[in-house]
Design a protein around this motif. Sequence first.
Motif, PDB file in Angstrom:
ATOM      1  N   VAL A  18       0.848  -1.189   0.000  1.00  0.00           N
ATOM      2  CA  VAL A  18       0.000   0.000   0.000  1.00  0.00           C
ATOM      3  C   VAL A  18       0.885   1.242   0.000  1.00  0.00           C
ATOM      4  CG1 VAL A  18      -1.701   1.306   1.340  1.00  0.00           C
ATOM      5  CG2 VAL A  18      -1.864  -1.199   1.198  1.00  0.00           C
ATOM      6  N   PRO A  19       0.676   2.130  -0.971  1.00  0.00           N
ATOM      7  CA  PRO A  19       1.456   3.374  -0.970  1.00  0.00           C
ATOM      8  C   PRO A  19       1.007   4.298   0.158  1.00  0.00           C
ATOM      9  CG  PRO A  19      -0.107   3.367  -2.783  1.00  0.00           C
ATOM     10  CD  PRO A  19      -0.220   2.030  -2.110  1.00  0.00           C
ATOM     11  N   VAL A  20       1.968   5.010   0.711  1.00  0.00           N
ATOM     12  CA  VAL A  20       1.687   6.047   1.699  1.00  0.00           C
ATOM     13  C   VAL A  20       1.832   7.376   0.961  1.00  0.00           C
ATOM     14  CG1 VAL A  20       2.336   7.070   3.910  1.00  0.00           C
ATOM     15  CG2 VAL A  20       2.641   4.596   3.548  1.00  0.00           C
ATOM     16  N   LEU A  21       0.739   8.143   0.919  1.00  0.00           N
ATOM     17  CA  LEU A  21       0.713   9.393   0.161  1.00  0.00           C
ATOM     18  C   LEU A  21       0.664  10.593   1.098  1.00  0.00           C
ATOM     19  CD1 LEU A  21      -2.061   8.333  -2.384  1.00  0.00           C
ATOM     20  CD2 LEU A  21       0.391   8.309  -2.779  1.00  0.00           C
ATOM     21  N   ARG A  22       1.478  11.590   0.783  1.00  0.00           N
ATOM     22  CA  ARG A  22       1.419  12.866   1.486  1.00  0.00           C
ATOM     23  C   ARG A  22       1.341  13.948   0.418  1.00  0.00           C
ATOM     24  NH1 ARG A  22       6.472  14.066   4.487  1.00  0.00           N
ATOM     25  NH2 ARG A  22       5.916  12.279   5.765  1.00  0.00           N
ATOM     26  N   ASP A  23       0.335  14.804   0.515  1.00  0.00           N
ATOM     27  CA  ASP A  23       0.118  15.859  -0.479  1.00  0.00           C
ATOM     28  C   ASP A  23       0.042  15.287  -1.887  1.00  0.00           C
ATOM     29  OD1 ASP A  23       0.188  17.809   1.570  1.00  0.00           O
ATOM     30  OD2 ASP A  23       2.378  17.916   1.443  1.00  0.00           O
ATOM     31  N   GLY A  24      -0.573  14.102  -2.021  1.00  0.00           N
ATOM     32  CA  GLY A  24      -0.769  13.479  -3.317  1.00  0.00           C
ATOM     33  C   GLY A  24       0.452  12.791  -3.895  1.00  0.00           C
ATOM     34  N   ARG A  25       1.556  12.753  -3.139  1.00  0.00           N
ATOM     35  CA  ARG A  25       2.795  12.123  -3.620  1.00  0.00           C
ATOM     36  C   ARG A  25       3.126  10.903  -2.764  1.00  0.00           C
ATOM     37  NH1 ARG A  25       6.161  15.918  -1.894  1.00  0.00           N
ATOM     38  NH2 ARG A  25       7.886  14.459  -2.155  1.00  0.00           N
ATOM     39  N   VAL A  26       3.643   9.860  -3.400  1.00  0.00           N
ATOM     40  CA  VAL A  26       4.082   8.672  -2.668  1.00  0.00           C
ATOM     41  C   VAL A  26       5.354   9.021  -1.896  1.00  0.00           C
ATOM     42  CG1 VAL A  26       4.936   6.303  -2.860  1.00  0.00           C
ATOM     43  CG2 VAL A  26       3.094   7.082  -4.361  1.00  0.00           C
ATOM     44  N   ILE A  27       5.328   8.759  -0.587  1.00  0.00           N
ATOM     45  CA  ILE A  27       6.522   8.984   0.239  1.00  0.00           C
ATOM     46  C   ILE A  27       7.101   7.666   0.753  1.00  0.00           C
ATOM     47  CG2 ILE A  27       5.879  11.322   0.908  1.00  0.00           C
ATOM     48  CD1 ILE A  27       5.052  10.046   3.685  1.00  0.00           C
ATOM     49  N   ALA A  28       6.284   6.612   0.705  1.00  0.00           N
ATOM     50  CA  ALA A  28       6.708   5.304   1.225  1.00  0.00           C
ATOM     51  C   ALA A  28       5.676   4.279   0.783  1.00  0.00           C
ATOM     52  CB  ALA A  28       6.791   5.331   2.753  1.00  0.00           C
ATOM     53  N   VAL A  29       5.974   3.021   1.054  1.00  0.00           N
ATOM     54  CA  VAL A  29       4.987   1.954   0.903  1.00  0.00           C
ATOM     55  C   VAL A  29       5.016   1.093   2.154  1.00  0.00           C
ATOM     56  CG1 VAL A  29       5.112   1.902  -1.628  1.00  0.00           C
ATOM     57  CG2 VAL A  29       6.530   0.322  -0.295  1.00  0.00           C
ATOM     58  N   ILE A  30       3.857   0.554   2.491  1.00  0.00           N
ATOM     59  CA  ILE A  30       3.753  -0.457   3.541  1.00  0.00           C
ATOM     60  C   ILE A  30       3.688  -1.793   2.812  1.00  0.00           C
ATOM     61  CG2 ILE A  30       2.371  -1.394   5.427  1.00  0.00           C
ATOM     62  CD1 ILE A  30       1.247   1.462   5.838  1.00  0.00           C
ATOM     63  N   ASP A  31       4.604  -2.690   3.162  1.00  0.00           N
ATOM     64  CA  ASP A  31       4.736  -3.975   2.484  1.00  0.00           C
ATOM     65  C   ASP A  31       4.441  -5.097   3.470  1.00  0.00           C
ATOM     66  OD1 ASP A  31       5.451  -6.046   0.753  1.00  0.00           O
ATOM     67  OD2 ASP A  31       7.605  -5.719   0.991  1.00  0.00           O
ATOM     68  N   LEU A  32       3.494  -5.960   3.115  1.00  0.00           N
ATOM     69  CA  LEU A  32       3.153  -7.124   3.926  1.00  0.00           C
ATOM     70  C   LEU A  32       3.311  -8.371   3.071  1.00  0.00           C
ATOM     71  CD1 LEU A  32      -0.164  -5.895   5.589  1.00  0.00           C
ATOM     72  CD2 LEU A  32       2.180  -5.537   6.360  1.00  0.00           C
ATOM     73  N   ASP A  33       4.025  -9.357   3.585  1.00  0.00           N
ATOM     74  CA  ASP A  33       4.212 -10.637   2.905  1.00  0.00           C
ATOM     75  C   ASP A  33       3.657 -11.752   3.782  1.00  0.00           C
ATOM     76  OD1 ASP A  33       5.656  -9.113   1.119  1.00  0.00           O
ATOM     77  OD2 ASP A  33       7.577 -10.076   1.520  1.00  0.00           O
ATOM     78  N   SER A  34       3.173 -12.804   3.129  1.00  0.00           N
ATOM     79  CA  SER A  34       2.663 -13.972   3.846  1.00  0.00           C
ATOM     80  C   SER A  34       3.181 -15.243   3.200  1.00  0.00           C
ATOM     81  CB  SER A  34       1.138 -13.984   3.822  1.00  0.00           C
ATOM     82  OG  SER A  34       0.646 -15.188   4.389  1.00  0.00           O
ATOM     83  N   PRO A  35       3.416 -16.273   4.002  1.00  0.00           N
ATOM     84  CA  PRO A  35       3.795 -17.560   3.439  1.00  0.00           C
ATOM     85  C   PRO A  35       2.595 -18.326   2.874  1.00  0.00           C
ATOM     86  CG  PRO A  35       3.724 -17.723   5.824  1.00  0.00           C
ATOM     87  CD  PRO A  35       3.467 -16.276   5.474  1.00  0.00           C
TER      88      PRO A  35
END
Length: 160
Positions: free
Chosen positions: A119-136
């Motif tokens: 999931v992208p993390v947006l600030r002022d309409g711009r991507v600043i980071a992503v939250i990454d989740l992985d599962s087996p």
Amino acid sequence: MFSFSPTHGQSMAECHADLLEAACALTDGEPDGIANMANVAALIWQFLPDLNWAGFYRLVEGELVLGPFIGKPACIRIALNQGVCGAAAATGETQLVPDVHAFPGHIACDAQSRSELVVPVLRDGRVIAVIDLDSPSPARFAEEDARGIEALAGAIAARI
């Protein structure tokens, strides 16, 4: 000290709501983005079952750079449009991948990963980071998870 933990037997919707509430409480008033990402990664790990990696990649000078996480060591830098994280950062759209082996260009930091939610993390309409989740587990993540993590990303965007 606060005790943040999921309630046994709760629905995934309740779990995501409690995760969001805990993350907001824990990051409220804390100006250090790295510390906030570290605590949010820990909360995700604690609240969501069946994960083998949970954390952040930060967008730094046009590429994703590893941020705080829980799991096995991971790729340090990811180019935009490379892998699931790079796709989320480049498009600004959530990537819900039931089978990472079927995703073109998937980056296998942990061979045990079978499904992924980024999931992208947006600030002022711009991507600043992503939250990454992985599962087996294959197809571990559902739309409900995507909406929950999107709400979390929106709530913490100004705090990281």
